[in-house]
Design an enzyme around this catalytic site. Structure first.
Site, PDB file in Angstrom:
ATOM      1  N   ASP A  34     103.438  13.160 -27.547  1.00  0.00           N
ATOM      2  CA  ASP A  34     103.935  12.511 -28.755  1.00  0.00           C
ATOM      3  C   ASP A  34     104.103  11.008 -28.577  1.00  0.00           C
ATOM      4  OD1 ASP A  34     103.980  14.957 -29.843  1.00  0.00           O
ATOM      5  OD2 ASP A  34     106.159  15.180 -29.883  1.00  0.00           O
ATOM      6  N   PHE A  35     104.547  10.619 -27.394  1.00  0.00           N
ATOM      7  CA  PHE A  35     104.795   9.204 -27.147  1.00  0.00           C
ATOM      8  C   PHE A  35     103.493   8.405 -27.294  1.00  0.00           C
ATOM      9  CE2 PHE A  35     105.719   5.513 -24.389  1.00  0.00           C
ATOM     10  CZ  PHE A  35     106.919   5.112 -24.956  1.00  0.00           C
ATOM     11  N   GLU A  36     102.431   8.959 -26.717  1.00  0.00           N
ATOM     12  CA  GLU A  36     101.125   8.299 -26.827  1.00  0.00           C
ATOM     13  C   GLU A  36     100.664   8.271 -28.279  1.00  0.00           C
ATOM     14  OE1 GLU A  36      97.762   8.954 -23.809  1.00  0.00           O
ATOM     15  OE2 GLU A  36      99.172  10.562 -23.388  1.00  0.00           O
ATOM     16  N   ASP A  38     102.534   8.396 -30.987  1.00  0.00           N
ATOM     17  CA  ASP A  38     103.345   7.447 -31.759  1.00  0.00           C
ATOM     18  C   ASP A  38     102.913   6.003 -31.497  1.00  0.00           C
ATOM     19  OD1 ASP A  38     104.788   9.444 -32.993  1.00  0.00           O
ATOM     20  OD2 ASP A  38     106.373   9.461 -31.492  1.00  0.00           O
ATOM     21  N   LEU A  84     109.826  11.469 -41.074  1.00  0.00           N
ATOM     22  CA  LEU A  84     110.871  10.477 -40.804  1.00  0.00           C
ATOM     23  C   LEU A  84     110.231   9.270 -40.139  1.00  0.00           C
ATOM     24  CD1 LEU A  84     113.612  12.708 -39.111  1.00  0.00           C
ATOM     25  CD2 LEU A  84     113.824  11.592 -41.323  1.00  0.00           C
ATOM     26  N   GLU A 114     122.452  13.386 -35.937  1.00  0.00           N
ATOM     27  CA  GLU A 114     122.176  14.796 -35.651  1.00  0.00           C
ATOM     28  C   GLU A 114     121.107  14.882 -34.575  1.00  0.00           C
ATOM     29  OE1 GLU A 114     120.641  16.068 -39.383  1.00  0.00           O
ATOM     30  OE2 GLU A 114     122.582  16.052 -40.384  1.00  0.00           O
ATOM     31  N   LYS A 116     117.631  15.719 -33.199  1.00  0.00           N
ATOM     32  CA  LYS A 116     116.320  15.922 -33.821  1.00  0.00           C
ATOM     33  C   LYS A 116     115.671  17.086 -33.100  1.00  0.00           C
ATOM     34  CE  LYS A 116     112.086  13.622 -35.159  1.00  0.00           C
ATOM     35  NZ  LYS A 116     111.173  14.630 -34.621  1.00  0.00           N
ATOM     36  N   ASP A 118     113.002  19.621 -31.983  1.00  0.00           N
ATOM     37  CA  ASP A 118     111.549  19.549 -31.860  1.00  0.00           C
ATOM     38  C   ASP A 118     110.953  20.920 -32.121  1.00  0.00           C
ATOM     39  OD1 ASP A 118     109.089  18.509 -31.447  1.00  0.00           O
ATOM     40  OD2 ASP A 118     109.232  18.436 -29.268  1.00  0.00           O
ATOM     41  N   TYR A 237     119.536  22.180 -41.496  1.00  0.00           N
ATOM     42  CA  TYR A 237     120.273  20.917 -41.528  1.00  0.00           C
ATOM     43  C   TYR A 237     120.121  20.124 -42.827  1.00  0.00           C
ATOM     44  CZ  TYR A 237     115.548  19.584 -40.270  1.00  0.00           C
ATOM     45  OH  TYR A 237     114.196  19.482 -40.258  1.00  0.00           O
ATOM     46  N   LYS A 303     121.322   9.404 -40.367  1.00  0.00           N
ATOM     47  CA  LYS A 303     121.221   9.461 -41.828  1.00  0.00           C
ATOM     48  C   LYS A 303     122.403   8.763 -42.464  1.00  0.00           C
ATOM     49  CE  LYS A 303     118.942  13.948 -41.629  1.00  0.00           C
ATOM     50  NZ  LYS A 303     119.137  15.400 -41.658  1.00  0.00           N
ATOM     51  N   LYS A 334     113.852   8.240 -31.189  1.00  0.00           N
ATOM     52  CA  LYS A 334     113.294   9.227 -30.262  1.00  0.00           C
ATOM     53  C   LYS A 334     113.566   8.844 -28.814  1.00  0.00           C
ATOM     54  CE  LYS A 334     109.371  10.957 -32.836  1.00  0.00           C
ATOM     55  NZ  LYS A 334     108.141  11.713 -32.534  1.00  0.00           N
ATOM     56  N   CYS A 428      77.576  17.391  -8.555  1.00  0.00           N
ATOM     57  CA  CYS A 428      78.661  18.348  -8.361  1.00  0.00           C
ATOM     58  C   CYS A 428      79.269  18.140  -6.978  1.00  0.00           C
ATOM     59  CB  CYS A 428      78.123  19.769  -8.497  1.00  0.00           C
ATOM     60  SG  CYS A 428      79.339  21.020  -8.050  1.00  0.00           S
ATOM     61  N   CYS A 431      78.141  21.528  -4.899  1.00  0.00           N
ATOM     62  CA  CYS A 431      76.756  21.907  -4.615  1.00  0.00           C
ATOM     63  C   CYS A 431      75.778  20.751  -4.778  1.00  0.00           C
ATOM     64  CB  CYS A 431      76.338  23.085  -5.489  1.00  0.00           C
ATOM     65  SG  CYS A 431      76.099  22.630  -7.212  1.00  0.00           S
ATOM     66  N   CYS A 446      78.615  21.106 -14.045  1.00  0.00           N
ATOM     67  CA  CYS A 446      77.632  21.461 -13.024  1.00  0.00           C
ATOM     68  C   CYS A 446      76.756  22.556 -13.617  1.00  0.00           C
ATOM     69  CB  CYS A 446      78.314  21.984 -11.760  1.00  0.00           C
ATOM     70  SG  CYS A 446      77.131  22.712 -10.607  1.00  0.00           S
ATOM     71  N   CYS A 451      76.076  27.636  -8.152  1.00  0.00           N
ATOM     72  CA  CYS A 451      77.092  26.760  -7.558  1.00  0.00           C
ATOM     73  C   CYS A 451      78.194  27.625  -6.942  1.00  0.00           C
ATOM     74  CB  CYS A 451      77.684  25.848  -8.627  1.00  0.00           C
ATOM     75  SG  CYS A 451      79.059  24.853  -8.023  1.00  0.00           S
TER      76      CYS A 451
HETATM   77  N1  LIG Z   1     100.717  14.773 -29.853  1.00  0.00           N
HETATM   78  C1  LIG Z   1      99.962  14.711 -30.922  1.00  0.00           C
HETATM   79  O1  LIG Z   1      98.736  14.773 -30.893  1.00  0.00           O
HETATM   80  C2  LIG Z   1     100.640  14.595 -32.243  1.00  0.00           C
HETATM   81  C3  LIG Z   1      99.898  14.653 -33.423  1.00  0.00           C
HETATM   82  C4  LIG Z   1     100.577  14.557 -34.621  1.00  0.00           C
HETATM   83  C5  LIG Z   1     101.954  14.397 -34.628  1.00  0.00           C
HETATM   84  N2  LIG Z   1     102.641  14.336 -33.443  1.00  0.00           N
HETATM   85  C6  LIG Z   1     104.100  14.141 -33.395  1.00  0.00           C
HETATM   86  O2  LIG Z   1     104.694  14.513 -34.570  1.00  0.00           O
HETATM   87  C7  LIG Z   1     105.337  13.410 -35.154  1.00  0.00           C
HETATM   88  C8  LIG Z   1     105.097  13.411 -36.618  1.00  0.00           C
HETATM   89  O3  LIG Z   1     105.500  14.648 -37.051  1.00  0.00           O
HETATM   90  P1  LIG Z   1     106.453  14.797 -38.236  1.00  0.00           P
HETATM   91  O4  LIG Z   1     105.898  14.149 -39.433  1.00  0.00           O
HETATM   92  O5  LIG Z   1     106.830  16.232 -38.281  1.00  0.00           O
HETATM   93  O6  LIG Z   1     107.659  13.879 -37.849  1.00  0.00           O
HETATM   94  P2  LIG Z   1     108.738  13.991 -36.781  1.00  0.00           P
HETATM   95  O7  LIG Z   1     108.719  15.296 -36.096  1.00  0.00           O
HETATM   96  O8  LIG Z   1     108.696  12.792 -35.932  1.00  0.00           O
HETATM   97  O9  LIG Z   1     110.025  13.851 -37.702  1.00  0.00           O
HETATM   98  C9  LIG Z   1     110.185  14.454 -38.950  1.00  0.00           C
HETATM   99  C10 LIG Z   1     110.606  15.850 -38.838  1.00  0.00           C
HETATM  100  O10 LIG Z   1     111.731  15.985 -38.011  1.00  0.00           O
HETATM  101  C11 LIG Z   1     112.276  17.242 -38.273  1.00  0.00           C
HETATM  102  N3  LIG Z   1     113.705  17.240 -37.965  1.00  0.00           N
HETATM  103  C12 LIG Z   1     114.240  17.753 -36.837  1.00  0.00           C
HETATM  104  N4  LIG Z   1     115.551  17.620 -36.825  1.00  0.00           N
HETATM  105  C13 LIG Z   1     115.902  17.017 -37.975  1.00  0.00           C
HETATM  106  C14 LIG Z   1     117.141  16.623 -38.531  1.00  0.00           C
HETATM  107  N5  LIG Z   1     118.291  16.807 -37.881  1.00  0.00           N
HETATM  108  N6  LIG Z   1     117.118  16.019 -39.725  1.00  0.00           N
HETATM  109  C15 LIG Z   1     115.953  15.801 -40.376  1.00  0.00           C
HETATM  110  N7  LIG Z   1     114.748  16.154 -39.902  1.00  0.00           N
HETATM  111  C16 LIG Z   1     114.727  16.759 -38.706  1.00  0.00           C
HETATM  112  C17 LIG Z   1     111.921  17.571 -39.677  1.00  0.00           C
HETATM  113  O11 LIG Z   1     111.143  18.740 -39.645  1.00  0.00           O
HETATM  114  C18 LIG Z   1     111.050  16.452 -40.135  1.00  0.00           C
HETATM  115  O12 LIG Z   1     109.950  16.896 -40.870  1.00  0.00           O
HETATM  116  C19 LIG Z   1     104.759  12.192 -34.530  1.00  0.00           C
HETATM  117  O13 LIG Z   1     105.679  11.162 -34.511  1.00  0.00           O
HETATM  118  C20 LIG Z   1     104.380  12.697 -33.171  1.00  0.00           C
HETATM  119  O14 LIG Z   1     105.488  12.553 -32.308  1.00  0.00           O
HETATM  120  C21 LIG Z   1     102.012  14.433 -32.290  1.00  0.00           C
HETATM  121 ZN   LIG Z   2      78.065  22.833  -8.481  1.00  0.00          ZN
END
Ligand SMILES: NC(=O)c1ccc[n+]([C@@H]2O[C@H](COP(=O)([O-])OP(=O)(O)OC[C@H]3O[C@@H](n4cnc5c(N)ncnc54)[C@H](O)[C@@H]3O)[C@@H](O)[C@H]2O)c1
Ligand SMILES: [Zn+2]
Length: 688
Positions: A34-36, A38, A84, A114, A116, A118, A237, A303, A334, A428, A431, A446, A451
């Site tokens: 996710d970090f990458e 984002d 968000l 709150e 977040k 995942d 939530y 919020k 995050k 390879c 081999c 390969c 092999c």
């Molecule tokens: N790794 C990848 O290839 C890839 C691809 C697409 C998205 N992503 C990840 O997903 C994120 C985007 O996804 P997203 O749109 O779901 O956003 P997000 O997960 O960053 O944030 C929004 C979501 O957080 C959730 N959430 C959890 N706790 C919450 C709380 N207490 N209050 C409100 N909402 C809460 C809700 O479901 C909301 O939809 C990106 O920032 C990235 O980190 C990763």
């Molecule tokens: Zn080989």
């Protein structure tokens, strides 16, 4: 940066993000962390701001990731579900506060903080206190109906608890709103994640990288019986639409209290505070305690507490229709994933069963997220080149709940002149056959069928639990047999004799006899295990089972035409072609013939109810039937020899439709698939 350069980069970033969205939201199998992700998205947003003339058109920064998939009824949300805005940076969080202070005209603002969670976002609709529907976020406006799956979640009340204090409360006329949308997150605990992945592994299915992906993959299963075997959990939530407007909740914190009073599962802790300094302190507290929570938290959601103030600042929107994108009154802070710096001592290359060569960084051991990490994936040659990773470099290694740590970037400041650019081999490593680029992919392969490394992995796969499950024939024994020259191919296994094995181990008579008997006992293994064991590209255990059911013998499968193969429900052209291609190769056909000569005689699957009315037929269920539950109908279809499928296609034989049948019914009609009601269905299977 020139406009032309910006344009090129914008296009590249958009294409990359579209691909990652697809993998994340629809397949639940992301390639990057996710970090990458984002960071890429932020780069794109910044370029679009800097070059407004290039910002027009479809772009991932202006939409909510879309999870809608085939086979589900789509339902419109009463109130849009949004994403968000997020940041990893304290300064940006303070800027968020500064914007709100300006918009509202007061610097004494009340916030909630709150965890977040995942997980996977879901919207529950309760009507007069009864759980009626559960829908995924979809594209924000319309999501997939996953009610049947969500109802399997233990701990989610199907009816709200009556508010105890309401008896004495003057305002309360009706105990529950007529309609309320409650938003939450579906998740899996770590232990449950590990348990399910183990089962996946034993069945030879692909593993999920982290609990969030597995939860996302599970909620989109078409078979709610399977969903019920996985312990999904939920936490609620948020407030969506509500009718009539409730006097009781005028703020996020009072809504949280209401959720609790209704007996719904809520976050373990949230903070109601004033001012951004207190917010920042709460985030610190959350970070210190979050690892003890049942769910994975990837951040804190801040919020604006008062709903009236939320309404003042509103939403960020997009497009002409002004779709809601994200609330201006909330911000996700995050937590950066666990990372560590260490040195690359060597880059080693692994040759897989299919011949794919994967580069792996051999690291100076380093402690990361509680475990010692010695190796990390470098993905492929392109990634090594893109990051310019060299042996001897200091690198950042990341482990974001994912099983396999990955090398994220090189610490360039620490590079020394001895570090020379890494040259991916052209041959390879085992081999020495020249490598070839995977068709349409990024891997180097390969191509040598002989092999030794490929052969070893193929034999291991054939003997493994996921395939023939041969007793006593683990990786070590395969290795031993290969190095002693007792086997060279899979069929050789069936030709092993006790006396050949005796010299391998001191007083190894019992061992040798057991091994030979163990192999012999699997001559009649289930056909699907043998098909899986052959190692046909694209064919996992589930596909192997489909093939076994359809063809019932290796000979029939070997001669099956492309036409017959694509007819199998769930088989795309890609899988069908892979099967065709595999059996089209002389060496593979010869091996199958050799196996048969060596006595391999696999057992076909039990015949489905002989003469059942639905043998070989695929049925799709939709809507609510007058008397039969979904489970009962499924059982009846299966006992009549049929197969239940989730989505309507040209290969569907019947659609069994009840009340409130949605898009599947329409699709059936448009494709001319016969539609049955319950009575007609019962008649068809001879029950009425
Ligand atoms: N790794 C990848 O290839 C890839 C691809 C697409 C998205 N992503 C990840 O997903 C994120 C985007 O996804 P997203 O749109 O779901 O956003 P997000 O997960 O960053 O944030 C929004 C979501 O957080 C959730 N959430 C959890 N706790 C919450 C709380 N207490 N209050 C409100 N909402 C809460 C809700 O479901 C909301 O939809 C990106 O920032 C990235 O980190 C990763
Ligand atoms: Zn080989």
């Amino acid at each position: 940066m020139t406009t032309a350069q910006a344009q090129a980069r914008i296009e590249q970033l958009r294409a990359e993000l579209v691909r990652h969205d697809e993998r994340y939201y629809r397949e639940a199998r992301p390639e990057i962390g996710d970090f990458e992700y984002d960071a890429l998205k932020k780069e794109l947003a910044e370029l679009e701001t800097k070059f407004p003339e290039l910002a027009a058109g479809e772009t991932p920064t202006q939409r909510v990731g879309d999870d809608r998939s085939e086979g589900f009824v789509r339902v419109k949300h009463r109130m849009a579900m949004t994403t968000l805005d997020n940041t990893y940076d304290e300064t940006e969080l303070r800027e968020f506060h500064a914007r709100l202070v300006k918009a509202i005209g007061s610097d004494d603002l009340a916030y909630t903080v709150e965890p977040k969670i995942d997980g996977v976002a879901v919207s529950l609709t309760y009507e007069n206190g009864k759980l009626m529907r559960a829908v995924t976020r979809g594209d924000g406006e319309e999501g997939d109906d996953v009610t049947a799956n969500v109802k399997t979640i233990r701990g989610l009340p199907h009816a709200l608890k009556a508010d105890e204090k309401s008896g004495d409360d003057l305002f309360v006329t009706a105990a529950f709103p007529e309609v309320i949308e409650i938003r939450g997150e579906i998740f899996l605990r770590d232990a449950e994640f590990t348990r399910i992945n183990q089962i996946q592994e034993e069945a030879g299915e692909a593993l999920y990288a982290n609990p969030r992906n597995l939860a996302a993959g599970t909620i989109k299963q078409l078979d709610s019986k399977l969903v019920a075997t996985r312990r999904l959990e939920i936490v609620l939530y948020g407030l969506g639409a509500c009718k009539p407007i409730q006097a009781g909740f005028d703020s996020q914190s009072s809504f949280q209290a209401q959720l609790r009073a209704w007996g719904l599962p809520v976050v373990e802790k949230f903070w109601a505070v004033r001012g951004i300094d207190a917010v920042w302190a709460s985030i610190g507290e959350l970070d210190a305690m979050r690892r003890g929570f049942a769910y994975a938290t990837d951040g804190a959601v801040v919020k604006l507490d008062q709903f009236l103030q939320q309404a003042v600042v509103g939403y960020r929107g997009a497009g002409q229709a002004a779709r809601k994108l994200s609330p201006r009154w909330a911000c996700a802070y995050k937590f950066a994933p666990d990372r560590a710096e260490t040195r690359i001592n060597a880059i080693s290359l692994q040759v897989g069963r299919t011949g794919a060569v994967t580069p792996v960084a051999e690291l100076e051991p380093v402690l990361l997220a509680g475990t010692t990490v010695k190796r990390a994936t470098l993905h492929n040659a392109d990634e090594i080149a893109r990051k310019d990773v060299r042996v001897g470099d200091f690198v950042l290694v990341e482990k974001a709940g994912e099983i396999i740590p990955a090398v994220i970037e090189v610490v360039m400041a620490k590079r020394t002149p001895e570090c020379v650019a890494y040259v991916f081999p052209t041959e390879c490593p085992v081999c020495e056959t020249p490598l070839v680029r995977e068709e349409g992919g990024v891997k180097w392969m390969c191509p040598n069928v002989a092999c030794p490394e490929k052969v070893r992995r193929k034999i291991e796969h054939f003997a493994s639990k996921a395939s023939l499950d041969i007793d006593g024939l683990g990786e070590e024994v395969v290795d031993l047999l290969l190095t002693k020259g007792l086997i060279k191919t899979i069929p050789d296994l069936f030709r092993l004799k006790v006396e050949d094995l005796l010299p391998l181990k001191k007083s190894g008579e019992v061992w040798a006899t057991n091994l030979v008997n163990g192999i012999a006992a699997r001559r009649t293994a289930d056909l699907w295990r043998v098909i899986h064991g052959l190692g046909i590209p694209q064919v996992g255990a589930a596909s192997a089972k489909d093939l076994a059911r359809r063809f019932r013998s290796l000979d029939a499968l070997a001669t099956a035409g492309l036409n017959e193969l694509v007819q199998i429900e769930g088989f795309g052209e890609k899988t069908a072609e892979a099967v065709r291609k595999w059996f089209g190769e002389e060496t593979n056909r010869a091996m199958v013939a050799e196996l048969q000569v060596a006595g391999l005689a696999p057992t076909p699957p039990a015949e489905a109810a002989a003469g059942g009315a639905l043998v070989g037929k695929t049925v799709v269920l939709t809507g609510t039937l007058p008397t039969l539950s979904r489970e009962q109908a499924t059982e009846k279809i299966e006992t009549a020899g049929g197969k239940v499928s989730g989505s309507v296609s040209r290969k569907t034989h019947y659609v069994l439709a009840g009340e409130e049948a949605g898009s599947k019914l329409e699709k059936a009609k448009s494709l001319g698939v016969p539609v049955l009601d319950e009575a007609e269905f019962l008649k068809l299977i001879g029950e009425n």
